[in-house]
Design a protein around this motif. Structure first.
Motif, PDB file in Angstrom:
ATOM      1  N   LEU A  39       0.854  -1.198   0.000  1.00 25.60           N
ATOM      2  CA  LEU A  39       0.000   0.000   0.000  1.00 25.60           C
ATOM      3  C   LEU A  39       0.885   1.242   0.000  1.00 25.60           C
ATOM      4  CD1 LEU A  39      -3.038   1.217   0.667  1.00 25.60           C
ATOM      5  CD2 LEU A  39      -2.015   1.564   2.903  1.00 25.60           C
ATOM      6  N   GLY A  57       0.058   0.264 -10.798  1.00 24.41           N
ATOM      7  CA  GLY A  57      -1.064  -0.524 -10.254  1.00 24.41           C
ATOM      8  C   GLY A  57      -0.947  -0.769  -8.758  1.00 24.41           C
ATOM      9  N   VAL A  58      -0.376   0.193  -8.032  1.00 25.08           N
ATOM     10  CA  VAL A  58      -0.219   0.032  -6.579  1.00 25.08           C
ATOM     11  C   VAL A  58      -1.491   0.518  -5.887  1.00 25.08           C
ATOM     12  CG1 VAL A  58       1.186   0.672  -4.578  1.00 25.08           C
ATOM     13  CG2 VAL A  58       2.228   0.559  -6.836  1.00 25.08           C
ATOM     14  N   ILE A  59      -1.962  -0.256  -4.923  1.00 22.95           N
ATOM     15  CA  ILE A  59      -3.115   0.189  -4.133  1.00 22.95           C
ATOM     16  C   ILE A  59      -2.651   1.438  -3.371  1.00 22.95           C
ATOM     17  CG2 ILE A  59      -4.788  -0.457  -2.331  1.00 22.95           C
ATOM     18  CD1 ILE A  59      -4.928  -2.446  -4.636  1.00 22.95           C
ATOM     19  N   THR A  60      -3.395   2.514  -3.520  1.00 20.00           N
ATOM     20  CA  THR A  60      -2.943   3.776  -2.926  1.00 20.00           C
ATOM     21  C   THR A  60      -4.030   4.410  -2.066  1.00 20.00           C
ATOM     22  OG1 THR A  60      -1.616   4.139  -4.903  1.00 20.00           O
ATOM     23  CG2 THR A  60      -1.937   6.031  -3.473  1.00 20.00           C
ATOM     24  N   ALA A  61      -3.624   4.767  -0.849  1.00 13.94           N
ATOM     25  CA  ALA A  61      -4.502   5.572   0.008  1.00 13.94           C
ATOM     26  C   ALA A  61      -4.012   7.007  -0.175  1.00 13.94           C
ATOM     27  CB  ALA A  61      -4.380   5.143   1.456  1.00 13.94           C
ATOM     28  N   ARG A  62      -4.806   7.793  -0.857  1.00 13.92           N
ATOM     29  CA  ARG A  62      -4.342   9.137  -1.185  1.00 13.92           C
ATOM     30  C   ARG A  62      -5.009  10.197  -0.305  1.00 13.92           C
ATOM     31  NH1 ARG A  62      -1.979  12.656  -4.522  1.00 13.92           N
ATOM     32  NH2 ARG A  62      -3.198  14.402  -5.255  1.00 13.92           N
ATOM     33  N   HIS A  63      -4.180  10.933   0.423  1.00 17.59           N
ATOM     34  CA  HIS A  63      -4.697  12.075   1.189  1.00 17.59           C
ATOM     35  C   HIS A  63      -4.964  13.208   0.210  1.00 17.59           C
ATOM     36  CE1 HIS A  63      -2.564  10.776   5.179  1.00 17.59           C
ATOM     37  NE2 HIS A  63      -3.567   9.993   4.866  1.00 17.59           N
ATOM     38  N   THR A  75      -2.720   6.481   8.813  1.00 20.94           N
ATOM     39  CA  THR A  75      -3.645   6.002   7.777  1.00 20.94           C
ATOM     40  C   THR A  75      -3.324   4.546   7.437  1.00 20.94           C
ATOM     41  OG1 THR A  75      -3.868   8.203   6.835  1.00 20.94           O
ATOM     42  CG2 THR A  75      -4.432   6.388   5.387  1.00 20.94           C
ATOM     43  N   TYR A  79      -5.772   1.398   7.944  1.00 25.48           N
ATOM     44  CA  TYR A  79      -6.086   0.538   6.793  1.00 25.48           C
ATOM     45  C   TYR A  79      -5.829  -0.924   7.168  1.00 25.48           C
ATOM     46  CZ  TYR A  79      -5.897  -1.415   2.052  1.00 25.48           C
ATOM     47  OH  TYR A  79      -6.104  -2.169   0.926  1.00 25.48           O
TER      48      TYR A  79
END
Lengths: 242, 134
Positions: A39, A57-63, A75, A79
């Protein structure tokens, strides 16, 4: 010998304007530990970081805006709690940490049954070549502060390479931390969790900008020292609540 | 304190009260903050207009002149309000953090689910192709 484990592990890479290095780091992490989920926590990057992450294609948690390193780590922890992971490994995106060392630090974490294991740049090393004097003094000072407040010697309190077990996910989101450095270590140790170190080697930053500006070189020690003291108080209050 | 000074301060206090009331009415100032200012302004008016109270306050603060007593109290109030406002700002920032983090996590979760779904689809498509070729 590699350790067999059924633990669900994921690697979190907090990143902010790291277009120069992020692609290489992701590739190397995928090649080194393909069995772990990945992530990226994009802390509101304004450069091409988000585009690179999307292309890879990286799973990203974007602020949606920049919240700071500590919030990005939080975060990642939230997650991992939500997705039911057993272990979280945090890694800096600036190219200083070698993804090839992830397997070794993970194995030590499982073997030692730690709650938090820190990748230490100083453990078992006497040379500090290439490390600025200010940082050397700061690291020694925080190491001393942790020792004075907890009785345990942690050589490298500000390392971004950490393995965090699920037992401390909740405590680490229960209270607010600056950068999850000395204050988080003191907070956990004072609550009876086990925190250890594992020797790692680091490379020089190859791109991007350090999150520490000239002003924060003065502000950071004061902020962290205050948070260490308050962390002690908070830890004893939390213990009593339990 | 001279009558003129008291009158001027009273007028300023009344103007402040009207301004605060208007801000609250128009939704530009949260009633919780407005109440603090209204209460303090009313206290100042009462202290100014009751000479015995003003003397008592001067004695309590340890000032020689009424003006210095009022300045000291005003400074104390400003510092208090500054800390209070910063605390409120921090609360707001914490709420924003939760919002930003929740949004980021939910998007990441959706992305993860989507990629798992795509992977499954690709696997089943491969299997189907394998069966068909057999």
């Amino acid at each position: 010998m590699a350790i067999e484990t059924d633990k669900r592990v994921f690697i979190a890479i907090p990143t902010y304007n790291e277009e120069a290095t992020i692609g290489d780091i992701i590739e190397r992490v995928r090649a080194s530990v393909p069995q772990f989920d990945l992530l990226a926590v994009d802390d509101g990057s304004e450069d091409q970081t988000a585009r690179i992450l999307s292309r890879l294609g990286v799973i990203t948690a974007r602020h949606v805006c920049n919240m700071g390193y500590g919030r990005a780590i939080q975060t990642a922890i939230k997650y991992s709690m939500r997705c039911g992971y057993d272990l979280l490994i945090t890694l800096d995106a600036d190219g200083q940490h070698r993804p090839e060392q992830l397997q070794a630090i993970f194995e030590e974490f499982v073997r030692g049954n730690w709650d938090m294991l820190i990748g230490s740049r100083r453990l078992g090393r006497r040379d500090s070549e290439g490390v600025p004097l200010g940082r050397r003094i700061g690291t020694s000072l925080f190491s001393l502060l942790v020792r004075l407040t907890t009785g345990k010697r942690i050589h490298d309190t500000s390392s971004g390479l950490k393995v965090i077990g699920s037992a401390v996910f909740e405590p680490l989101t229960y209270w607010h931390f600056v950068d999850f450095h000395a204050e988080a270590i003191v907070y956990l140790l004072r609550q009876g969790y086990s925190v250890g170190e594992f020797p790692i080697t680091v490379e020089r930053r190859t791109g991007g900008r350090s999150m520490y500006s000239t002003v924060s070189h003065f502000k950071y020690p004061l902020k962290t020292s205050l948070m260490v003291l308050l962390g002690m108080v908070q830890a004893s209050l939390t213990r009593r609540e339990r | 304190m001279t009558v003129q000074g008291i009158l001027v301060l009273n007028l300023i206090a009344i103007a402040l009260l009207v301004w605060i009331g208007n801000l609250i009415r128009r939704g530009r100032l949260y009633v919780g903050y407005g109440v603090i200012f209204i209460a303090v302004t009313l206290c100042v008016i009462i202290v100014l207009d009751v000479p015995r109270l003003l003397t008592l306050v001067i004695k309590m603060v340890g000032a020689v002149f009424p003006v210095s007593a009022l300045v000291m109290l005003a400074l104390g109030f400003i510092v208090f309000m500054l800390i209070y406002i910063l605390a409120q700002l921090t609360m707001l920032s914490n709420r924003l953090t939760i919002l930003v983090q929740t949004l980021a996590i939910e998007r990441a979760e959706a992305q993860a689910k989507l990629s798992v779904g795509l992977e499954r689809e690709a696997t089943s498509a491969r299997e189907e192709r394998g069966h068909a070729s057999k």
